[in-house]
Each structure stands twice: as C-alpha cells, then as structure tokens.
Motif scaffolding. Structure first.
Motif, PDB file in Angstrom:
ATOM      1  N   LYS A 204       8.480 -14.589  20.867  1.00  0.00           N
ATOM      2  CA  LYS A 204       7.742 -13.392  21.247  1.00  0.00           C
ATOM      3  C   LYS A 204       7.817 -12.333  20.157  1.00  0.00           C
ATOM      4  O   LYS A 204       6.820 -11.699  19.806  1.00  0.00           O
ATOM      5  CB  LYS A 204       8.286 -12.840  22.565  1.00  0.00           C
ATOM      6  N   ARG A 205       8.999 -12.137  19.606  1.00  0.00           N
ATOM      7  CA  ARG A 205       9.181 -11.158  18.535  1.00  0.00           C
ATOM      8  C   ARG A 205       8.385 -11.559  17.302  1.00  0.00           C
ATOM      9  O   ARG A 205       7.763 -10.714  16.642  1.00  0.00           O
ATOM     10  CB  ARG A 205      10.675 -11.041  18.207  1.00  0.00           C
ATOM     11  N   GLU A 206       8.376 -12.838  16.979  1.00  0.00           N
ATOM     12  CA  GLU A 206       7.637 -13.306  15.808  1.00  0.00           C
ATOM     13  C   GLU A 206       6.134 -13.136  15.995  1.00  0.00           C
ATOM     14  O   GLU A 206       5.409 -12.870  15.019  1.00  0.00           O
ATOM     15  CB  GLU A 206       7.978 -14.768  15.540  1.00  0.00           C
ATOM     16  N   ARG A 207       5.651 -13.261  17.212  1.00  0.00           N
ATOM     17  CA  ARG A 207       4.219 -13.044  17.455  1.00  0.00           C
ATOM     18  C   ARG A 207       3.837 -11.584  17.247  1.00  0.00           C
ATOM     19  O   ARG A 207       2.716 -11.276  16.814  1.00  0.00           O
ATOM     20  CB  ARG A 207       3.850 -13.516  18.865  1.00  0.00           C
ATOM     21  N   GLU A 208       4.745 -10.695  17.555  1.00  0.00           N
ATOM     22  CA  GLU A 208       4.495  -9.278  17.283  1.00  0.00           C
ATOM     23  C   GLU A 208       4.392  -9.031  15.778  1.00  0.00           C
ATOM     24  O   GLU A 208       3.504  -8.294  15.316  1.00  0.00           O
ATOM     25  CB  GLU A 208       5.612  -8.431  17.894  1.00  0.00           C
ATOM     26  N   LEU A 209       5.293  -9.658  15.022  1.00  0.00           N
ATOM     27  CA  LEU A 209       5.247  -9.502  13.568  1.00  0.00           C
ATOM     28  C   LEU A 209       4.007 -10.172  12.979  1.00  0.00           C
ATOM     29  O   LEU A 209       3.487  -9.727  11.947  1.00  0.00           O
ATOM     30  CB  LEU A 209       6.514 -10.100  12.950  1.00  0.00           C
ATOM     31  N   LEU A 210       3.524 -11.247  13.623  1.00  0.00           N
ATOM     32  CA  LEU A 210       2.296 -11.889  13.159  1.00  0.00           C
ATOM     33  C   LEU A 210       1.116 -10.928  13.251  1.00  0.00           C
ATOM     34  O   LEU A 210       0.285 -10.862  12.337  1.00  0.00           O
ATOM     35  CB  LEU A 210       2.021 -13.145  13.989  1.00  0.00           C
ATOM     36  N   LYS A 211       1.034 -10.167  14.329  1.00  0.00           N
ATOM     37  CA  LYS A 211      -0.039  -9.176  14.470  1.00  0.00           C
ATOM     38  C   LYS A 211       0.067  -8.112  13.389  1.00  0.00           C
ATOM     39  O   LYS A 211      -0.948  -7.634  12.856  1.00  0.00           O
ATOM     40  CB  LYS A 211       0.026  -8.539  15.853  1.00  0.00           C
ATOM     41  N   VAL A 212       1.292  -7.721  13.053  1.00  0.00           N
ATOM     42  CA  VAL A 212       1.505  -6.745  11.979  1.00  0.00           C
ATOM     43  C   VAL A 212       0.980  -7.303  10.659  1.00  0.00           C
ATOM     44  O   VAL A 212       0.274  -6.621   9.904  1.00  0.00           O
ATOM     45  CB  VAL A 212       3.006  -6.395  11.865  1.00  0.00           C
ATOM     46  N   LEU A 213       1.310  -8.566  10.371  1.00  0.00           N
ATOM     47  CA  LEU A 213       0.865  -9.194   9.125  1.00  0.00           C
ATOM     48  C   LEU A 213      -0.650  -9.315   9.081  1.00  0.00           C
ATOM     49  O   LEU A 213      -1.276  -9.003   8.050  1.00  0.00           O
ATOM     50  CB  LEU A 213       1.503 -10.575   9.000  1.00  0.00           C
ATOM     51  N   GLU A 214      -1.270  -9.777  10.162  1.00  0.00           N
ATOM     52  CA  GLU A 214      -2.729  -9.932  10.174  1.00  0.00           C
ATOM     53  C   GLU A 214      -3.429  -8.592   9.977  1.00  0.00           C
ATOM     54  O   GLU A 214      -4.452  -8.510   9.287  1.00  0.00           O
ATOM     55  CB  GLU A 214      -3.165 -10.578  11.488  1.00  0.00           C
ATOM     56  N   GLY A 215      -2.881  -7.535  10.584  1.00  0.00           N
ATOM     57  CA  GLY A 215      -3.478  -6.214  10.402  1.00  0.00           C
ATOM     58  C   GLY A 215      -3.407  -5.756   8.959  1.00  0.00           C
ATOM     59  O   GLY A 215      -4.381  -5.207   8.412  1.00  0.00           O
ATOM     60  N   ALA A 216      -2.279  -5.996   8.309  1.00  0.00           N
ATOM     61  CA  ALA A 216      -2.121  -5.587   6.914  1.00  0.00           C
ATOM     62  C   ALA A 216      -3.029  -6.403   5.991  1.00  0.00           C
ATOM     63  O   ALA A 216      -3.626  -5.860   5.047  1.00  0.00           O
ATOM     64  CB  ALA A 216      -0.661  -5.742   6.496  1.00  0.00           C
ATOM     65  N   LEU A 217      -3.149  -7.696   6.248  1.00  0.00           N
ATOM     66  CA  LEU A 217      -3.984  -8.543   5.397  1.00  0.00           C
ATOM     67  C   LEU A 217      -5.463  -8.202   5.538  1.00  0.00           C
ATOM     68  O   LEU A 217      -6.229  -8.318   4.575  1.00  0.00           O
ATOM     69  CB  LEU A 217      -3.752 -10.017   5.746  1.00  0.00           C
ATOM     70  N   ARG A 218      -5.878  -7.794   6.714  1.00  0.00           N
ATOM     71  CA  ARG A 218      -7.295  -7.466   6.926  1.00  0.00           C
ATOM     72  C   ARG A 218      -7.734  -6.273   6.083  1.00  0.00           C
ATOM     73  O   ARG A 218      -8.871  -6.229   5.607  1.00  0.00           O
ATOM     74  CB  ARG A 218      -7.552  -7.182   8.403  1.00  0.00           C
ATOM     75  N   VAL A 219      -6.863  -5.316   5.925  1.00  0.00           N
ATOM     76  CA  VAL A 219      -7.257  -4.102   5.188  1.00  0.00           C
ATOM     77  C   VAL A 219      -6.905  -4.190   3.712  1.00  0.00           C
ATOM     78  O   VAL A 219      -7.366  -3.366   2.910  1.00  0.00           O
ATOM     79  CB  VAL A 219      -6.600  -2.851   5.805  1.00  0.00           C
ATOM     80  N   SER A 220      -6.110  -5.174   3.334  1.00  0.00           N
ATOM     81  CA  SER A 220      -5.728  -5.307   1.931  1.00  0.00           C
ATOM     82  C   SER A 220      -6.889  -5.853   1.103  1.00  0.00           C
ATOM     83  O   SER A 220      -7.667  -6.691   1.568  1.00  0.00           O
ATOM     84  CB  SER A 220      -4.531  -6.254   1.806  1.00  0.00           C
ATOM     85  N   GLU A 221      -7.000  -5.386  -0.127  1.00  0.00           N
ATOM     86  CA  GLU A 221      -8.034  -5.867  -1.051  1.00  0.00           C
ATOM     87  C   GLU A 221      -7.384  -6.534  -2.259  1.00  0.00           C
ATOM     88  O   GLU A 221      -7.843  -6.396  -3.391  1.00  0.00           O
ATOM     89  CB  GLU A 221      -8.918  -4.705  -1.497  1.00  0.00           C
ATOM     90  N   TYR A 222      -6.317  -7.284  -1.982  1.00  0.00           N
ATOM     91  CA  TYR A 222      -5.495  -7.820  -3.066  1.00  0.00           C
ATOM     92  C   TYR A 222      -6.301  -8.684  -4.033  1.00  0.00           C
ATOM     93  O   TYR A 222      -6.349  -8.415  -5.237  1.00  0.00           O
ATOM     94  CB  TYR A 222      -4.332  -8.629  -2.475  1.00  0.00           C
ATOM     95  N   THR A 223      -6.924  -9.743  -3.534  1.00  0.00           N
ATOM     96  CA  THR A 223      -7.629 -10.661  -4.434  1.00  0.00           C
ATOM     97  C   THR A 223      -8.837  -9.995  -5.089  1.00  0.00           C
ATOM     98  O   THR A 223      -9.183 -10.327  -6.223  1.00  0.00           O
ATOM     99  CB  THR A 223      -8.084 -11.916  -3.663  1.00  0.00           C
ATOM    100  N   ASP A 224      -9.487  -9.069  -4.387  1.00  0.00           N
ATOM    101  CA  ASP A 224     -10.641  -8.380  -4.966  1.00  0.00           C
ATOM    102  C   ASP A 224     -10.247  -7.572  -6.196  1.00  0.00           C
ATOM    103  O   ASP A 224     -11.036  -7.440  -7.148  1.00  0.00           O
ATOM    104  CB  ASP A 224     -11.274  -7.446  -3.931  1.00  0.00           C
ATOM    105  N   LYS A 225      -9.041  -7.037  -6.198  1.00  0.00           N
ATOM    106  CA  LYS A 225      -8.602  -6.189  -7.311  1.00  0.00           C
ATOM    107  C   LYS A 225      -7.854  -6.980  -8.383  1.00  0.00           C
ATOM    108  O   LYS A 225      -7.997  -6.706  -9.570  1.00  0.00           O
ATOM    109  CB  LYS A 225      -7.702  -5.069  -6.786  1.00  0.00           C
ATOM    110  N   VAL A 226      -7.063  -7.964  -7.963  1.00  0.00           N
ATOM    111  CA  VAL A 226      -6.211  -8.679  -8.917  1.00  0.00           C
ATOM    112  C   VAL A 226      -6.987  -9.726  -9.707  1.00  0.00           C
ATOM    113  O   VAL A 226      -6.860  -9.813 -10.934  1.00  0.00           O
ATOM    114  CB  VAL A 226      -5.021  -9.337  -8.181  1.00  0.00           C
ATOM    115  N   ASP A 227      -7.788 -10.539  -9.036  1.00  0.00           N
ATOM    116  CA  ASP A 227      -8.417 -11.674  -9.700  1.00  0.00           C
ATOM    117  C   ASP A 227      -9.536 -11.293 -10.652  1.00  0.00           C
ATOM    118  O   ASP A 227     -10.010 -12.148 -11.410  1.00  0.00           O
ATOM    119  CB  ASP A 227      -8.936 -12.668  -8.651  1.00  0.00           C
ATOM    120  N   VAL A 228      -9.985 -10.060 -10.617  1.00  0.00           N
ATOM    121  CA  VAL A 228     -11.047  -9.643 -11.538  1.00  0.00           C
ATOM    122  C   VAL A 228     -10.505  -8.853 -12.718  1.00  0.00           C
ATOM    123  O   VAL A 228     -11.257  -8.516 -13.628  1.00  0.00           O
ATOM    124  CB  VAL A 228     -12.112  -8.801 -10.797  1.00  0.00           C
ATOM    125  N   ARG A 229      -9.194  -8.557 -12.711  1.00  0.00           N
ATOM    126  CA  ARG A 229      -8.595  -7.780 -13.802  1.00  0.00           C
ATOM    127  C   ARG A 229      -8.209  -8.689 -14.952  1.00  0.00           C
ATOM    128  O   ARG A 229      -7.604  -9.738 -14.756  1.00  0.00           O
ATOM    129  CB  ARG A 229      -7.355  -7.042 -13.309  1.00  0.00           C
TER     130      ARG A 229
END
Length: 645
Positions: A204-229
């Motif tokens: 149950k605790r890990e599922r809560e952390l999974l939601k935290v991770l999915e929320g952070a990944l949705r708003v992150s633009e990591y590959t858009d910024k890193v792979d074009v530099r």
C-alpha cells in the motif's frame, strides 16, 4: 587426404544408418543388447513435449510419466539414426563399465509411427541416470552438455531417450522413494530459477509512492531538454535530475507531510535511499504491468541511464539505481527460501483464468486457499509473517496470471493454425502460399514453407511471452549498466538512444536456440536485431514484444465470437454472406497467416524482428479488408491498447 577422410566418414554413416547398429570394435560390450521396443512411446508414457527442461547442439530433454506406474522420467529424443545409435551404444557400454559416471540405458523405442502435430516423428530411447546431481545440474542450467540432439522434422528414423529420475539403481520401495525425492528436488530447483525473475507485488505504501513518481514524470521534460543538447550536456543532466528529485519531495508532501518536512531540510544526497526506492518501485510496477506508464517509463529509464554515469554520480553524489525486488530476493532476505520447496506453493499460486467452468474455477480457488493456509501453518516464523507469505503467494499468482493471459492468445493462434490448415495438403480456401509483390509481400513461400514459417514464428512468440519477466530484467540490466555508452541518432523511427544489449542478446539466443531445436529446419533468417537502427536499445526491444498479445488478442477475440454472430438472428444473414461461421474463420485466419507474415518488414521481414514488424503492418491495414466489419461487430477497438494510466 581430405577426400579420403570424407569417403570413410560417409561409409561409416551409411553403415550405421542401414544396419541401425555400431561396430563391435567401436563400443565393445560383454553384456546384452539394449532392449529395442517397436512401438510409439505414447503407448506407455504421457510425454510433455511442450516444456523443454534441457538441450543444446544435438538434442533436447522433456518430462514423461509412465501411464501405469506413474514414474516420472526425463525424455531425450534424437533426430538422426546415426547420432541416435551412437548415443544408444555409447550409453549402453559406459553404463555397464562406468556406472558412477554416465546414465544407465533402460530401454529403446524404435518406430516411425508417431506423428506429432509440429512435424517431429520421433523414435524413442529410454535411459535412467545413476546420479541425481547430474540430472539436477542439467535441469537447473537448462543444458545437457554434449548429450543433446537436434530435434527437427527431417524424414527418416529418429530416436528419443528417456531417463528415469532415480538417484541410484535400486529396487522396490527404495527406488520409488528415490524417484519422488529426485523429482521434488528437480521441481523445487526449477521453481527457484523461475521466481528469481518474478517481481514482488507493491504494498500500500509503495503504491502511494508510485503515484508520486508518475506525477513527477508527467510534468518533467527531461528527455526533451537533455537529448537535444550538444553542449554542456553534463550541466543540463544534473540540473534536470535535481529538478525531478525536488518534484518527488514536493509531491511526497501530499502523502506524508511530516516525514517530507524532515527530508527537505537535508541536502538531496542525504535522501538517496528514498529516491532509489521510488525509482525501483516504478521499474518493478512496469515489469508487472507492461500496459501501464507507456508515456513515462522511457523518460524514467533514460534519466536513470544518465545517472549511472560515473561523471554524473560525482556531481549528484548519490546512487539512484537499486536492483528490482523479486520474490526470490525477498525470501532470501527473510532467510525463507525453503518456502519454495513446499509442494503447496504450486497449488497456492495456480492460475484460474483458463478454467473451463465455474465449478472448476471455484474448486481451484478453494484448493488455493487450503494450500495457502497450509503454507502459513508450516512456515510462519520470527522473520516470515503471514502477511509476508500472502505477499509472496500473490506475487507469484500475479506472474502466473500475466503469463497465462499473454501466452494464452499465442497458444490459441497455434491451435487455429493446426486446426484449420495442413502443411501437406491445401485447398483453394486454405492455401497459404505467397509470392513476391503479392499484397506487399517480400517473400516467396510455398504453402508448406509458409505454414512452417508461421508455426515457427508463433512458437518463438510463445517462448518469449513465457519468459517475458526474464527479458524485462535483462532489458533493465542493459539500459542501467554503469557508464553505458549510447549514440543519439534518428533511426527512421524517431530520435533514439542506440546502445548495446548484451543481456537481452544472450537471453534471446537461448530462447531462439531452444525453438530452433524444437522446430527443426528453420525457414527465413535467424537474425536478432539489437543495438542497431532496427532495434536501437533494450527498451525498444522489450516494447516491441509486449505488442504480441495486443496484436493476437483482438484476433482471438474475433474468431471466438464469430459463432455468437452466426447464432444471433440480427447478424446471422451478414455472416452467411461469407459462407458461414467456419468459412469466415478460415478466411480471416488465412489472410492473417499469409499477409501478416509476408515479409513486409525491414530486411525482407524474415528476420526475428521483421516478422513482428510485418505483422504490425498488417494490423495497420485491417480496415481495408473485406472482413473488417466482422471485427467491429465483435467489439474491436484497436490493436495498440490504451495510453491512459
């Protein structure tokens, strides 16, 4: 000299093939001949041809159960008479003179009457191993050294070797006890090997952390910024990693505010364990649920791939990657691996999704619950609680259900191929031949060649789906190796990171080799593209083969529901336009088996990955076929599944 040697070898091969024997001076023996039985092995044994427990260059080994005594044996089957008779007399001689070293000869089945559906026509030999450890190591390593054989479909007499799993050549009750003990050891060892790749279900605790991770990944633009530099790339990687870590801490405040407040007061590097746990949860969840995180998992893996660089580690001062938690690692940590040796574990994790009736399903559920209670009664300890046993059992059950759902559709397509088509005979409605240029075909296959091509491809897909967890872990290992070097390039399928895949390559060679031994003469290329423009990295590879159940699932669903349409008065007349339910099934299957495997992929489409590519191309043109309305009437919505969480 070379010509002379070839003539001698040919004469020796001919002598053995004609006489079915070996010269006395080659294998001298002062005992009686092996017992040759002129009847099919299926008359005496139930042979499980579908599950190979060992094999290498010259053969394969499967389990068999005697119909009367219920004695379990390890069956070895051979293709060519020359190799087979050499094997028989070698074992027969050595088992008398070196009983502690080799497997004892038991009896030999010689026949050409057995005709299996996959084309193999075996003649069988039976042996019994002297040492438990020898057969034990054979099964656990999935190899049989030099004792294996080619299991193909060539004409002529073939031989199969069966070996009883007895520890010693004893008699009576002691022999029966040895058989039971050895079989139990074999099965527990094989079970241990399997659960090493079974991911642990999320708490149950890990599922809560999974939601935290999915929320952070949705708003992150990591590959858009890193792979074009192309300049100061290290700086942008470190900056984006810091940003995703801060996002994780901020979102975690919504789940556990007090703990988060303590964490934010520390430097990011002091919270390394929290970040490792969160990222591991995401990777484990994706392994268990390939249809989830379809838009964010690649971003997560590319981010962790960059974090594995020694240069980046020196900047962020922490390790972000930890091994994925499995059932095996969990029990090993609890010092409770003995749980896997209990016979009740198989009963408690039995898959019920393929039950033929509600009563059968209810009985299985009841048996599972009884077995689970027995496991708790016997194995609860100071280190292993009832909740831990529940977690282990449910994790293995999840993996069994997943493999049954994915592999089930492949097995059904194999059944349809064998049910409606014959490799040796064809009619106008069942002919599978294809010609170059026909409906974008890049291959020229006769009916028999195309049947074999489809059979081999589906058999390969079946093996891949059954070992999908192993491939997931190999893929994770290849992507997240330390200091992995990759090249960013446009492969024609978008901008991708191209890097080597040694772990996936090794696993695929093992799977492909097993299928080739089972299927015999291989039709098409046996090339597995990895780390090139066709399959640039391990993530791309694993994503391709998760498409198999998405492609075959709608096909199976449509075929199964055609009978419902034929019985419904509102749609019966529509089905009759195609000649009836059975004729419609054959038409759909024939079109699929011809033009979904016609080479309409890269490199002519006959390579291992090109077969899947051509199949996907057929799916994209389904709406142009005459039977597309039938798919719509059976509830078809698409092959690609949903990208929603």
């Amino acid at each position: 000299l070379l010509l002379l040697l070839l003539m001698i070898a040919h004469h020796q091969h001919k002598l053995i093939s004609e006489t079915g024997n070996v010269k006395d001076e080659e294998y001298p023996d002062d005992t009686s001949e092996p017992l040759f039985i002129k009847k099919p092995i299926e008359d005496l044994y139930n042979v499980d041809w579908s599950h190979c427990i060992g094999g290498s260059t010259y053969g394969a080994v499967v389990f068999a159960t005697h119909k009367e005594t219920k004695e379990v044996r390890a069956v070895k089957y051979m293709e060519e008479s020359a190799f087979a008779y050499h094997e028989v007399y070698m074992h027969h001689y050595l088992s008398k003179h070196c009983p502690d070293f080799v497997v004892n000869m038991y009896d030999v089945f010689v026949n050409t009457l057995v005709q299996r559906k996959d084309g193999i026509d075996p003649t069988l030999i039976t042996c019994k191993p002297v040492q438990t450890v020898k057969l034990h190591s054979i099964c656990s390593n999935n190899t049989v050294g030099d004792e294996s054989i080619i299991d193909g479909a060539n004409e002529g007499e073939k031989l199969t070797t069966t070996a009883t799993t007895t520890a010693t050549d004893t008699k009576g009750k002691e022999s029966g006890k040895a058989v039971g003990t050895t079989v139990k050891l074999l099965r527990s060892e094989m079970y241990r090997e399997n659960v090493k790749f079974v991911p642990l279900r999320l708490s149950k605790r890990e599922r809560e952390l999974l939601k935290v991770l999915e929320g952070a990944l949705r708003v992150s633009e990591y590959t858009d910024k890193v792979d074009v530099r192309c300049w100061k790339k290290t700086d942008i990687i470190v900056e984006e990693l810091d940003e995703i870590e801060e996002l994780l801490l901020g979102l975690n405040g919504c789940v556990n505010f007090k703990k988060t407040m303590k964490m934010v007061k520390k430097p990011l590097g002091k919270n390394a364990k929290f970040f490792r746990d969160v990222f591991e949860i995401g990777r484990r969840y994706k392994t268990m649920n390939p249809d989830k995180m379809r838009t964010t998992y690649g971003k997560l893996l590319h981010m962790l791939q960059d974090a594995q660089s020694s240069v980046i580690k020196s900047y962020i001062e922490m390790e972000l990657v930890s091994p994925i938690k499995t059932v095996y690692s969990f029990l090993e940590e609890k010092n409770a691996l003995h749980l896997l040796e209990d016979d009740n574990i198989a009963e408690a994790t039995h898959d019920t999704s393929l039950s033929s009736s509600k009563k059968e399903s209810a009985d299985l559920v009841s048996n599972r619950q009884t077995a689970l209670e027995e496991l708790k009664r016997k194995h609860v300890s100071d280190t292993l609680t009832e909740e831990d046993i529940d977690l282990v059992v449910h994790s293995i059950t999840d993996s069994n259900n997943y493999q049954a759902s994915c592999g089930g559709v492949v097995l059904k397509m194999l059944k349809y191929l064998e049910m409606y088509f014959d490799p040796h005979n064809s009619t106008t409605s069942t002919d599978l031949h294809i010609r170059y240029g026909m409906n974008r075909s890049k291959l020229n296959h006769s009916h028999k060649q195309q049947y074999t091509f489809v059979l081999q491809t589906l058999t390969l897909w079946k093996e891949i789906t059954q070992q999908m967890f192993r491939l997931w872990y190999a893929s994770d290992d290849d992507m997240l190796r330390e200091n992995v070097r990759y090249t960013l390039c446009n492969t024609g399928q978008g901008l991708n990171r191209m890097c080597s895949c040694p772990s996936v390559g090794g696993a695929m060679r093992s799977i492909l080799g097993s299928v080739q031994r089972r299927c015999g003469s291989w039709v098409g290329l046996a090339v597995v593209h990895l780390g090139d423009r066709d399959v640039p990295n391990a993530l791309f590879f694993i994503d391709k083969y998760t498409q198999v159940p998405r492609i075959l699932g709608p096909m199976v669903n449509t075929i199964e529901r055609i009978d419902e349409l034929a019985e419904d008065p509102n749609t019966k007349a529509f089905v009759d336009k195609y000649g009836g339910a059975e004729a419609l099934k054959v038409e759909i299957l024939r079109h699929f088996f011809r033009f979904a495997f016609n080479g309409d992929g890269d490199d002519g489409g006959s390579c291992i990955d090109g077969r899947l590519t051509s199949c996907w191309n057929w799916c994209s043109r389904l709406e142009k076929t005459d039977f597309y309305p039938i798919f719509m009437l059976t509830g078809f919505q698409g092959f690609d599944g949903s990208f929603k969480n």
